[in-house]
Design an enzyme around this catalytic site. Structure first.
Site, mmCIF file in Angstrom:
data_model
loop_
_atom_site.group_PDB
_atom_site.id
_atom_site.type_symbol
_atom_site.label_atom_id
_atom_site.label_comp_id
_atom_site.label_asym_id
_atom_site.label_seq_id
_atom_site.Cartn_x
_atom_site.Cartn_y
_atom_site.Cartn_z
ATOM 1 N N SER A 448 0.826 -1.209 0.000
ATOM 2 C CA SER A 448 0.000 0.000 0.000
ATOM 3 C C SER A 448 0.860 1.257 0.000
ATOM 4 O O SER A 448 1.970 1.277 0.534
ATOM 5 C CB SER A 448 -0.927 0.009 1.214
ATOM 6 N N GLU A 499 -2.652 0.255 -4.169
ATOM 7 C CA GLU A 499 -3.913 -0.086 -3.504
ATOM 8 C C GLU A 499 -4.819 1.112 -3.205
ATOM 9 O O GLU A 499 -5.470 1.144 -2.149
ATOM 10 C CB GLU A 499 -3.625 -0.867 -2.206
ATOM 11 N N ASP A 504 -9.154 -1.295 3.096
ATOM 12 C CA ASP A 504 -8.592 -2.169 4.123
ATOM 13 C C ASP A 504 -8.179 -3.465 3.434
ATOM 14 O O ASP A 504 -8.818 -3.901 2.467
ATOM 15 C CB ASP A 504 -9.641 -2.457 5.205
ATOM 16 N N TYR A 527 -3.717 -0.542 17.005
ATOM 17 C CA TYR A 527 -2.635 -0.018 17.842
ATOM 18 C C TYR A 527 -2.793 1.496 17.912
ATOM 19 O O TYR A 527 -3.227 2.139 16.962
ATOM 20 C CB TYR A 527 -1.241 -0.376 17.288
ATOM 21 N N CYS A 531 -7.400 2.328 13.996
ATOM 22 C CA CYS A 531 -8.570 1.468 14.166
ATOM 23 C C CYS A 531 -8.830 0.693 12.886
ATOM 24 O O CYS A 531 -8.540 1.169 11.783
ATOM 25 C CB CYS A 531 -9.804 2.290 14.514
ATOM 26 N N HIS A 656 4.085 -11.708 3.336
ATOM 27 C CA HIS A 656 4.554 -10.721 4.301
ATOM 28 C C HIS A 656 4.017 -11.065 5.680
ATOM 29 O O HIS A 656 2.857 -11.446 5.831
ATOM 30 C CB HIS A 656 4.081 -9.316 3.912
ATOM 31 N N CYS A 658 4.319 -9.565 9.937
ATOM 32 C CA CYS A 658 4.773 -8.426 10.728
ATOM 33 C C CYS A 658 4.495 -8.622 12.205
ATOM 34 O O CYS A 658 3.549 -9.288 12.586
ATOM 35 C CB CYS A 658 4.113 -7.138 10.249
ATOM 36 N N GLU A 680 8.720 -7.826 9.428
ATOM 37 C CA GLU A 680 9.055 -6.717 10.322
ATOM 38 C C GLU A 680 10.404 -6.993 10.956
ATOM 39 O O GLU A 680 10.674 -8.105 11.402
ATOM 40 C CB GLU A 680 7.983 -6.600 11.407
ATOM 41 N N HIS A 709 5.355 2.500 11.069
ATOM 42 C CA HIS A 709 4.333 2.903 12.031
ATOM 43 C C HIS A 709 4.693 4.211 12.720
ATOM 44 O O HIS A 709 3.921 4.716 13.533
ATOM 45 C CB HIS A 709 4.110 1.797 13.060
#
Length: 771
Positions: A448, A499, A504, A527, A531, A656, A658, A680, A709
């Site tokens: 993404s 994307e 989502d 986290y 949301c 992938h 993470c 990750e 993040h």
């Protein structure tokens, strides 16, 4: 009398008010005082809502700006050295959570710190901040938010039950700071206990009668030193105050771990939604004063409770203990469930049958109260509620929406060869090297790109009918073109389409599959302020039509470089949904795998050379007890292979993963047989790399070079150091360069800067290798 209680409430709010508050604070739109005032209003609303639903013991201290493990660390003054120069406590708190980059000013020094490590919370999709400890760590009760929350509730006339993370889980789930990897964090127990005693004394002085102490690690397999830590901790806490302790476990069964604490606490909570059979084992072990909290209402899903079934179980506890020693509760904190079905007007109008099966947090509180009322006054006192509940359950059991015979027949007839690629990886790699012609250390992203305001507005207009299908398609193509041109400009080797059409990674595909439903307000926290709105799997799953072909083929037409088709894997499609609980998980996952297999084969037929099937949830879904692992890994790995094994050797399959601990399931990761895995790594201090070296992973791998993040952009030199560390552990011909995860939550300026740096790093090491 049996009491109706709760363990925690969705602190993000009915309409994600906390998310909006926190992000407004981060962007400088509101002050710290505004943030705190808004948070207070939200908490007060939540206490009153629970009270209105009949909850008698309402939790306080379950509210957080980011994460409760981080809260606990900050409460006890635990900030790693790299954050201690940040003087403002709230700024320091958020810097630990998400990193911080600030240029120097006339009055302040430059700040450039990464975020702390983040991991999955047991087998959920929630991520917690991992506390860091040094052998000389000091613990001092700096702030006591739980005390402040308790006092504010009390001032409103609501006598709450404070909630704290227990000392043993807090230490055990933390990690040694870098440079101290060999020390055991539980050795710090004698140092942390005085801080907990002080906290308990403050709560007692404020008027608390009970404290809910969350010790979720009691549902894990524990070593002897952990069991001894529990004994020491709760002997100390039991003798320190007169306040009573309710020890809460959730997400699994306590089994023999109950012996550790059975005489050291005043009450124990059991997750009976996950493991109802543990009630029979625990009842005889309680002493004649302990209370038992029955976690009867599933706090992690969205289906109505079977009230009569819950009463059958609860009545056994009342018969054994008496009503004064029994509490009724959800299985775990309701933070893992959406707020209320009152906001689901679209489902109610378009699929009233499905709506009649749903229960969110507010409704779950009412279910808890109904069960307590029936236990106190007999089932006849709630007969109308029981009759309505039974009718809704029967509707779901017999509904034509839930079953598709053709899908079940296909699942039953899958041949064994469909679970395996035609040839082994070394043979496939030769074909892929020849076809793709990639350089050493190929660069790519996880999928993404930024979901900009323009994209969100266009999607909203399209959803509302304010933008035609043709105009929306044009908009999406322009966004894909922008992303492809950007990737070519910065020099990435394997491209993605970005994307823009996806809101989502699970919900998007759910709209293209039979058996999925969608909510308007079914938000839960993943986290921090992030949301997610999981789709609802209520029926058998099959593909409605090709799901990604048009977008990926168009993106590939814009470039001569290889394009990755992007799909979400079967385990993640299941785990990151509100999943049906009326058929075995293995059967449901196989249904999804077959739908994805059809898509993978169609992508290959359309000329797409690389196909990524993401499985970030496969480790998350691992059962909490080791004795249950083999059965889960057998079918979960099998479902991934079923979804990907239908392609030719030259088609490169990526996956992938993470934010997971891979050590325990490394053999399963190898068994996935993906040609390339990205993971990750940026916050894992090389420990993941050591695992892959020690286990001699044979396929290609891209450990994340930087943390997506966080808004922080790492420098070229920082990434060079990290990449050099990777080369210590991994063969250079198998190594890729990529970010940690997808880029949808980041802004374009930071994405551009970070990817330019990443490509420069790969170029540097190629040149170094050829010199």
């Amino acid at each position: 009398m049996v009491s109706a209680t709760n363990l925690g409430f969705p602190y993000v709010g009915a309409k994600r008010e906390l998310k909006k508050l926190v992000e407004s604070f981060w962007s400088g739109k509101i002050s710290e005082a505004d943030l705190i005032s808004g948070a207070h209003q939200l908490q007060e609303t939540h206490w009153k809502v629970q009270q209105e639903q009949g909850i008698e013991q309402i939790p306080s201290g379950d509210f957080t700006f980011y994460d409760r493990m981080l809260d606990t660390a900050c409460n006890f003054g635990i900030a790693p050295q790299r954050y201690q120069h940040i003087q403002n406590p709230l700024e320091q708190y958020f810097a630990m959570a998400r990193g911080l980059q600030k240029a120097a000013t006339a009055t302040s020094e430059k700040v450039d710190v990464p975020a702390m490590e983040m991991k999955k919370w047991f087998d959920t999709n929630y991520h917690f901040i991992v506390p860091e400890f040094e052998p000389t760590q000091k613990f001092e009760l700096k702030t006591a938010r739980v005390v402040e929350q308790f006092k504010r509730a009390k001032a409103l006339g609501i006598n709450t039950r404070p909630v704290v993370v227990g000392p043993v889980s807090f230490l055990h789930l933390g990690k040694p700071a870098k440079g101290f990897e060999e020390f055991n964090t539980l050795d710090l127990l004698p140092k942390v206990l005085p801080a907990y005693v002080e906290l308990f004394k403050q709560l007692e002085a404020a008027g608390a009668e009970w404290i809910q102490v969350d010790e979720p690690i009691l549902v894990l397999d524990l070593e002897s030193n952990v069991k001894l830590a529990f004994e020491k901790a709760y002997k100390t806490l039991a003798g320190a105050t007169q306040v009573k302790t309710l020890l809460t476990t959730y997400f699994g069964r306590i089994d023999n771990n109950v012996f550790i604490v059975k005489d050291l606490v005043d009450g124990i909570h059991l997750d009976l939604a996950r493991n109802p059979e543990q009630l029979e084992a625990v009842l005889p072990l309680l002493n004649d004063k302990q209370i038992l909290s029955l976690g009867l209402v599933d706090g992690r899903n969205i289906w109505k409770n079977d009230l009569n079934k819950s009463l059958d179980l609860a009545e056994k506890a009342v018969a054994a203990l008496g009503s004064e020693r029994v509490l009724v509760a959800p299985s775990c904190s309701l933070a893992h469930s959406p707020y209320s079905t009152a906001f689901e007007k679209k489902i109610k109008a378009e699929n009233p049958e499905l709506f009649s099966w749903l229960s969110y947090s507010v409704e779950k509180c009412a279910e808890v109260a109904t069960i307590a009322k029936a236990l106190n006054g007999g089932r006849a006192s709630v007969q109308a509620e029981l009759n309505a509940n039974a009718a809704d359950l029967e509707s779901r059991r017999t509904s034509k929406q839930t079953t598709n015979p053709a899908v079940r027949e296909r699942v039953a007839a899958v041949p064994a060869q469909d679970y395996k690629r035609a040839n082994a990886f070394p043979h496939r790699r030769e074909a892929q090297v020849k076809k793709l012609n990639l350089p050493l250390y190929p660069t790519t992203t996880i999928g993404s790109f930024p979901q900009t305001k323009d994209i969100r507005v266009a999607r909203q207009k399209y959803t509302k009918g304010e933008l035609s299908q043709a105009d929306y398609d044009i908009f999406i193509k322009e966004e894909m073109k922008r992303v492809v041109e950007f990737q070519e400009k910065v020099g990435l080797d394997v491209l993605v389409h970005g994307e823009p059409e996806r809101n989502d990674m699970v919900e998007h595909f759910g709209h293209l599959l039979h058996g999925y439903g969608f909510t308007e307000n079914g938000w839960v926290v993943s986290y921090g302020s992030r949301c997610v709105k999981p789709p609802v799997i209520y029926g058998d799953v099959s593909r409605r039509c090709p799901m990604t072909i048009d977008e990926i083929v168009y993106a590939q037409s814009l470039t001569k470089k290889p394009m990755k088709g992007m799909l979400t894997g079967p385990v993640t499609m299941m785990k990151w949904s509100f999943v049906r609980n009326d058929i075995p998980a293995k059967d449901l996952c196989t249904q999804i795998a077959l739908a994805l297999r059809d898509e993978v084969v169609d992508l290959e037929t359309a000329g797409i050379p690389c196909i990524q099937v993401d499985e970030p949830a496969i480790r998350e879904g691992l059962p909490l007890r080791r004795q249950d692992w083999d059965a889960y890994l057998d079918w979960s790995v099998g479902c991934f292979r079923l979804s990907t094994a239908g392609v030719r050797d030259e088609t490169q399959i990526h996956t992938h993963m993470c934010y997971s601990d891979f050590n325990d399931i490394f053999d399963a990761i190898q068994a996935l047989d993906a040609d390339v895995i990205t993971i990750e790594n940026s916050k894992s201090d090389e420990k993941l790399l050591k695992i892959f070296e020690r286990k001699q992973y044979t396929n290609e791998i891209g450990p994340g070079l930087y943390d997506i993040h966080s808004p922080r952009v790492p420098s070229v030199e920082e990434m060079k150091t990290r990449f050099a560390d990777m080369l210590k552990y991994l063969p250079k011909h198998l190594l890729w360069a990529n970010p940690d995860c997808g880029l949808k939550s980041r802004g374009w300026p930071e994405v551009e800067a970070a990817l330019i740096n990443m490509v420069e790093v790969a170029k540097h090491f190629r040149e170094q290798d050829s010199a």
